[in-house]
Motif scaffolding. Structure first.
Motif, PDB file in Angstrom:
ATOM      1  N   ILE A   1      26.852  49.721  46.677  1.00 22.14           N
ATOM      2  CA  ILE A   1      26.613  50.003  45.112  1.00 22.14           C
ATOM      3  C   ILE A   1      25.468  50.749  44.865  1.00 22.14           C
ATOM      4  CG2 ILE A   1      25.891  48.814  43.082  1.00 22.14           C
ATOM      5  CD1 ILE A   1      27.707  46.691  43.886  1.00 22.14           C
ATOM      6  N   LEU A   2      24.224  50.234  45.670  1.00 16.99           N
ATOM      7  CA  LEU A   2      22.991  51.264  45.440  1.00 16.99           C
ATOM      8  C   LEU A   2      23.374  52.745  46.165  1.00 16.99           C
ATOM      9  CD1 LEU A   2      20.389  48.952  46.766  1.00 16.99           C
ATOM     10  CD2 LEU A   2      20.762  49.646  44.479  1.00 16.99           C
ATOM     11  N   GLU A   3      24.122  52.923  46.962  1.00 16.51           N
ATOM     12  CA  GLU A   3      24.302  54.124  47.487  1.00 16.51           C
ATOM     13  C   GLU A   3      25.274  54.891  46.449  1.00 16.51           C
ATOM     14  OE1 GLU A   3      26.190  56.481  51.628  1.00 16.51           O
ATOM     15  OE2 GLU A   3      26.156  54.215  51.511  1.00 16.51           O
ATOM     16  N   TYR A   4      26.212  54.166  45.692  1.00 15.73           N
ATOM     17  CA  TYR A   4      26.900  54.972  44.907  1.00 15.73           C
ATOM     18  C   TYR A   4      25.929  55.325  43.909  1.00 15.73           C
ATOM     19  CZ  TYR A   4      31.039  55.542  41.512  1.00 15.73           C
ATOM     20  OH  TYR A   4      31.457  56.030  40.366  1.00 15.73           O
ATOM     21  N   GLU A   5      25.227  54.394  43.429  1.00 17.18           N
ATOM     22  CA  GLU A   5      24.356  54.868  42.058  1.00 17.18           C
ATOM     23  C   GLU A   5      23.522  56.211  42.390  1.00 17.18           C
ATOM     24  OE1 GLU A   5      22.103  51.408  40.947  1.00 17.18           O
ATOM     25  OE2 GLU A   5      24.107  50.444  40.182  1.00 17.18           O
ATOM     26  N   GLN A   6      23.227  56.463  43.645  1.00 16.31           N
ATOM     27  CA  GLN A   6      22.413  57.647  43.949  1.00 16.31           C
ATOM     28  C   GLN A   6      23.134  58.867  43.595  1.00 16.31           C
ATOM     29  OE1 GLN A   6      19.318  57.606  45.438  1.00 16.31           O
ATOM     30  NE2 GLN A   6      19.507  55.400  44.973  1.00 16.31           N
ATOM     31  N   ASP A   7      24.719  58.835  43.859  1.00 15.61           N
ATOM     32  CA  ASP A   7      25.313  59.769  43.246  1.00 15.61           C
ATOM     33  C   ASP A   7      26.000  59.955  41.868  1.00 15.61           C
ATOM     34  OD1 ASP A   7      24.791  60.928  45.990  1.00 15.61           O
ATOM     35  OD2 ASP A   7      26.735  59.769  46.814  1.00 15.61           O
ATOM     36  N   HIS A   8      25.887  58.834  41.166  1.00 18.73           N
ATOM     37  CA  HIS A   8      26.662  58.840  39.720  1.00 18.73           C
ATOM     38  C   HIS A   8      25.560  58.308  38.949  1.00 18.73           C
ATOM     39  CE1 HIS A   8      29.703  58.673  43.061  1.00 18.73           C
ATOM     40  NE2 HIS A   8      30.299  59.316  42.069  1.00 18.73           N
ATOM     41  N   ASP A   9      25.498  58.769  37.824  1.00 20.61           N
ATOM     42  CA  ASP A   9      24.726  58.401  36.844  1.00 20.61           C
ATOM     43  C   ASP A   9      25.223  57.430  35.771  1.00 20.61           C
ATOM     44  OD1 ASP A   9      22.826  60.348  37.662  1.00 20.61           O
ATOM     45  OD2 ASP A   9      23.457  61.881  36.376  1.00 20.61           O
ATOM     46  N   TRP A  10      26.380  57.112  35.727  1.00 27.29           N
ATOM     47  CA  TRP A  10      27.028  56.245  34.601  1.00 27.29           C
ATOM     48  C   TRP A  10      26.441  54.946  34.824  1.00 27.29           C
ATOM     49  CZ3 TRP A  10      30.376  52.443  35.653  1.00 27.29           C
ATOM     50  CH2 TRP A  10      31.072  52.479  36.796  1.00 27.29           C
ATOM     51  N   PRO A  11      26.517  54.376  36.073  1.00 32.90           N
ATOM     52  CA  PRO A  11      25.844  52.946  36.034  1.00 32.90           C
ATOM     53  C   PRO A  11      24.420  52.893  35.645  1.00 32.90           C
ATOM     54  CG  PRO A  11      27.106  53.530  38.187  1.00 32.90           C
ATOM     55  CD  PRO A  11      26.690  54.896  37.290  1.00 32.90           C
ATOM     56  N   ARG A  12      23.835  53.820  35.814  1.00 35.66           N
ATOM     57  CA  ARG A  12      22.289  53.368  35.363  1.00 35.66           C
ATOM     58  C   ARG A  12      22.184  53.647  33.877  1.00 35.66           C
ATOM     59  NH1 ARG A  12      21.520  56.792  39.859  1.00 35.66           N
ATOM     60  NH2 ARG A  12      21.380  58.758  38.587  1.00 35.66           N
ATOM     61  N   GLN A  13      23.178  54.761  33.405  1.00 32.97           N
ATOM     62  CA  GLN A  13      23.254  54.495  31.805  1.00 32.97           C
ATOM     63  C   GLN A  13      23.709  53.154  31.445  1.00 32.97           C
ATOM     64  OE1 GLN A  13      25.852  57.740  30.816  1.00 32.97           O
ATOM     65  NE2 GLN A  13      24.692  59.262  32.070  1.00 32.97           N
ATOM     66  N   TRP A  14      24.894  52.340  31.787  1.00 31.53           N
ATOM     67  CA  TRP A  14      24.924  51.508  31.256  1.00 31.53           C
ATOM     68  C   TRP A  14      23.878  50.101  31.470  1.00 31.53           C
ATOM     69  CZ3 TRP A  14      28.610  50.316  27.809  1.00 31.53           C
ATOM     70  CH2 TRP A  14      29.683  51.053  27.916  1.00 31.53           C
ATOM     71  N   LYS A  15      23.184  50.195  32.705  1.00 29.44           N
ATOM     72  CA  LYS A  15      21.989  49.394  32.911  1.00 29.44           C
ATOM     73  C   LYS A  15      21.146  49.417  31.665  1.00 29.44           C
ATOM     74  CE  LYS A  15      22.521  48.509  37.767  1.00 29.44           C
ATOM     75  NZ  LYS A  15      22.031  48.672  39.053  1.00 29.44           N
ATOM     76  N   ALA A  16      20.737  50.789  31.350  1.00 31.02           N
ATOM     77  CA  ALA A  16      19.826  51.116  30.614  1.00 31.02           C
ATOM     78  C   ALA A  16      20.180  50.434  29.103  1.00 31.02           C
ATOM     79  CB  ALA A  16      19.641  52.472  30.571  1.00 31.02           C
ATOM     80  N   GLN A  17      21.745  50.690  28.815  1.00 33.15           N
ATOM     81  CA  GLN A  17      22.038  50.056  27.515  1.00 33.15           C
ATOM     82  C   GLN A  17      21.629  48.562  27.489  1.00 33.15           C
ATOM     83  OE1 GLN A  17      25.562  51.053  25.708  1.00 33.15           O
ATOM     84  NE2 GLN A  17      25.367  53.362  26.020  1.00 33.15           N
ATOM     85  N   LEU A  18      22.294  47.910  28.454  1.00 37.42           N
ATOM     86  CA  LEU A  18      22.063  46.132  28.812  1.00 37.42           C
ATOM     87  C   LEU A  18      20.733  45.902  28.497  1.00 37.42           C
ATOM     88  CD1 LEU A  18      24.539  45.597  31.723  1.00 37.42           C
ATOM     89  CD2 LEU A  18      24.894  45.108  29.193  1.00 37.42           C
ATOM     90  N   LYS A  19      19.694  46.636  28.930  1.00 39.03           N
ATOM     91  CA  LYS A  19      18.399  46.217  28.975  1.00 39.03           C
ATOM     92  C   LYS A  19      17.675  46.616  27.551  1.00 39.03           C
ATOM     93  CE  LYS A  19      14.049  47.340  31.280  1.00 39.03           C
ATOM     94  NZ  LYS A  19      13.218  47.956  32.387  1.00 39.03           N
ATOM     95  N   ARG A  20      18.474  47.539  27.028  1.00 41.85           N
ATOM     96  CA  ARG A  20      17.732  47.889  25.466  1.00 41.85           C
ATOM     97  C   ARG A  20      18.427  46.951  24.528  1.00 41.85           C
ATOM     98  NH1 ARG A  20      19.161  53.417  26.750  1.00 41.85           N
ATOM     99  NH2 ARG A  20      20.963  53.194  25.662  1.00 41.85           N
ATOM    100  N   SER A  21      19.477  46.662  24.719  1.00 44.14           N
ATOM    101  CA  SER A  21      20.253  45.535  23.691  1.00 44.14           C
ATOM    102  C   SER A  21      20.836  44.353  24.687  1.00 44.14           C
ATOM    103  CB  SER A  21      21.315  46.318  23.153  1.00 44.14           C
ATOM    104  OG  SER A  21      20.977  47.536  22.459  1.00 44.14           O
ATOM    105  N   PRO A  22      20.037  43.563  25.245  1.00 45.48           N
ATOM    106  CA  PRO A  22      20.437  42.249  25.914  1.00 45.48           C
ATOM    107  C   PRO A  22      21.439  41.052  25.029  1.00 45.48           C
ATOM    108  CG  PRO A  22      18.087  42.053  25.422  1.00 45.48           C
ATOM    109  CD  PRO A  22      18.560  43.418  24.932  1.00 45.48           C
ATOM    110  N   ALA A  23      21.025  41.278  23.760  1.00 40.23           N
ATOM    111  CA  ALA A  23      22.003  40.180  22.824  1.00 40.23           C
ATOM    112  C   ALA A  23      23.044  40.960  22.349  1.00 40.23           C
ATOM    113  CB  ALA A  23      20.978  39.698  21.772  1.00 40.23           C
ATOM    114  N   ASP A  24      23.365  42.119  22.510  1.00 41.39           N
ATOM    115  CA  ASP A  24      24.398  42.851  21.821  1.00 41.39           C
ATOM    116  C   ASP A  24      25.799  42.786  22.682  1.00 41.39           C
ATOM    117  OD1 ASP A  24      26.335  44.201  20.784  1.00 41.39           O
ATOM    118  OD2 ASP A  24      25.389  46.169  20.467  1.00 41.39           O
ATOM    119  N   LEU A  25      26.483  41.825  22.394  1.00 37.97           N
ATOM    120  CA  LEU A  25      27.767  41.390  23.420  1.00 37.97           C
ATOM    121  C   LEU A  25      28.697  42.719  23.448  1.00 37.97           C
ATOM    122  CD1 LEU A  25      28.231  37.436  22.842  1.00 37.97           C
ATOM    123  CD2 LEU A  25      26.969  38.786  24.480  1.00 37.97           C
TER     124      LEU A  25
END
Length: 538
Positions: free
Chosen positions: A247-271
């Motif tokens: 998974i970490l290796e995949y994230e090195q070549d693709h941006d969308w997982p990091r974008q989703w992680k950032a959204q989850l971090k910004r809005s942890p209570a938004d289901l």
């Protein structure tokens, strides 16, 4: 009003005629929808909703029932709901298409032609199988660029050498036979350039491999730190560590997982973010901005399944028992085990990739999204297997329902204070409707919600009846557990659905254990007790 397909449709009438006319209208719209005639289907769905509204109006005006409700009313409402879902989905899709077309128009250029589209030639507007030269050239350039991105350095060098060799052969072909010296010079130059290309490519490939190996080791160290332990790792933990490194290796070549992680971090209570993430994961999207819709929406499948049933209501009866029935319980256990293992594995992989979902609310929302995605296509065959295993009990329940179908509340042991105050008023009609609607749902959690609504409706009706009879307030008119079982047994009889027994058996297996110890579990257990009681009636 014209029925779908251009034929004059029957006027919606009382009883089953209104339902049959509405189902025929919705069936015509569904045929257009499945054939890709989206705009026409949109109009026909609206016509179907109009027919349903007219049928409901005539039923409300013509029935002697003071509430204007007939046995077909829940079916008409469900059909209208599913037609409205398709209308909303089509309207959203058409709106997106218009916005996209307007954006392209503002950009000053038409939409790019698909590669399979034919174009009109100059010969009287005839279709030509060839693309215009400028479009063909652009496609060639795009294909060459995409291919070049995927080639390794050695593959690129091989491609360059092939071009050099082709150019060499073309020049040699133009030489005169007496120009042997020039031919030799061209041959030596070709060999030198081809060798240089291979040497450079080999050096680039070695450098690239070294960097990839360094990155792999760095990511493996990060995975080891995540799963560091003083004791030896179990095989499951070793597998998770390898998956985490991947998974970490995949994230090195693709941006969308990091974008989703950032959204989850910004809005942890938004289901709703979790729902968007699963829509992205299950549909293969590349980012959180605009998750694509599934190939076939659930509203389309719900309406298709509703219209496929002759009565538009209950699934088909289970097949007759055979000599293989003895092996069916073991088969069912294996299927249930496989479904549980698949859901657990998907949940574990999701939590491994997105650590922000590790909270109790996050896990619960993940399970809800997994259920919504995977149970709709699974529930019908799964329930068929449950009904085959439960066939003897369902048959006994069906006989009891038929024998006591005219039983009134008093026959089921209800106290007079729990009867409706007005004559001719159906008792606990909302609870009967909720249990009938449960058979149309295909997700365990939604089915459980129908059961909870049914029992809440029973309590509300009983409090209303008691308050009307005795003049007491609603707070002091609550029923006890001794009253709930006979009321619920009466409601079960009114549904006429023996398959509720198998539905509850499946729900007991697939509902998360957290629900079984709360209100939901109490409601499910109460319904099972009522089903067993009705089954045992003589």
């Amino acid at each position: 009003m014209a029925a779908p397909g251009g034929a004059e449709g029957p006027a919606p009438g009382r009883g089953g005629r209104g339902l049959q006319g509405a189902m025929r209208a919705a069936s015509g719209a569904l045929g257009m929808d499945s054939a890709g005639r989206t705009r026409e289907a949109y109009v026909e769905y609206l016509k179907s909703i109009t027919l349903i509204a007219q049928a409901l109006q005539e039923e409300a005006a013509g029935t002697e029932n003071s509430e204007g409700v007939t046995p077909d009313t829940p079916k008409l409402l469900k059909l209208a709901e599913q037609c409205l879902e398709r209308v909303k989905s089509i309207a959203a899709a058409l709106g997106k298409a218009q916005v996209k077309a307007a954006a392209q128009e503002r950009a000053g250029g038409p939409a790019p032609l698909p590669r399979h589209r034919r174009v009109c030639s100059d010969e009287g507007g005839k279709l030509s199988p060839f693309l215009p030269p400028e479009i063909f050239q652009k496609l060639q350039i795009a294909e060459a660029q995409s291919a070049r991105k995927e080639l390794t350095p050695l593959e690129e060098a091989s491609l360059q050498n092939q071009k050099l060799k082709a150019a060499y052969e073309a020049r040699v072909a133009r030489l005169n036979p007496n120009q042997a010296v020039q031919k030799t010079s061209l041959t030596l130059s070709l060999q030198r350039q081809m060798m240089e290309n291979l040497v450079i490519a080999k050096a680039r490939e070695e450098t690239l491999q070294r960097k990839m190996e360094e990155r792999r080791l760095r990511l493996q160290e990060a995975a080891n730190r995540r799963f560091s332990s003083s004791v030896a790792l179990t095989p499951e933990e070793q597998e998770q560590r390898a998956l985490y490194a991947a998974i970490l290796e995949y994230e090195q070549d693709h941006d969308w997982p990091r974008q989703w992680k950032a959204q989850l971090k910004r809005s942890p209570a938004d289901l709703s973010v979790v729902s968007g993430l699963f829509s992205c994961l299950l549909s293969g999207a590349a980012g959180p901005a605009e998750p694509p819709e599934p190939p076939r929406e659930s509203s389309f499948e719900d309406l298709e399944r509703f219209l496929a049933s002759p009565e538009g209501w209950a699934p088909a009866e289970p097949p007759a028992s055979s000599g293989q029935d003895a092996a069916l319980p073991e088969l069912l256990k294996g299927v249930v085990r496989d479904i549980h293992n698949a859901i657990d594995r998907l949940l574990a992989l999701t939590l491994l990739a997105f650590e922000g979902l590790g909270t109790a609310a996050g896990k619960d929302q993940c399970l809800a999204c997994l259920e919504e995605a995977f149970f709709p296509p699974l529930w019908a065959p799964l329930l068929a297997l449950y009904r085959t295993v439960q066939q003897p009990r369902e048959a006994a329940l069906a006989r009891s329902m038929e024998r006591h179908r005219h039983a009134g509340p008093a026959d089921m042991g209800l106290a007079s204070r729990l009867f409706p105050p007005g004559p001719g008023r159906p008792a606990y009609a909302s609870a009967v409707q909720d249990l009938r609607l449960m058979a149309l749902e295909s997700c365990p959690r939604r089915k459980l919600e129908c059961i909870v609504r049914a029992l809440r409706g029973i309590c509300e009706c009983a409090e209303e009846y008691c308050g009307s009879r005795d003049g007491r307030s609603l707070a002091t008119a609550a029923i006890g557990a001794d009253d709930l079982l006979p009321i619920l047994s009466y409601v079960v009889l009114q549904t006429g659905l023996p398959q509720l027994l198998s539905e509850c058996a499946a729900l007991e297996e697939f509902i998360h254990e957290g629900y079984l110890i709360g209100e939901e579990g109490y409601c499910l257990t109460s319904l099972q007790s009522a089903l067993s009681y009705v089954e045992s009636l003589q």
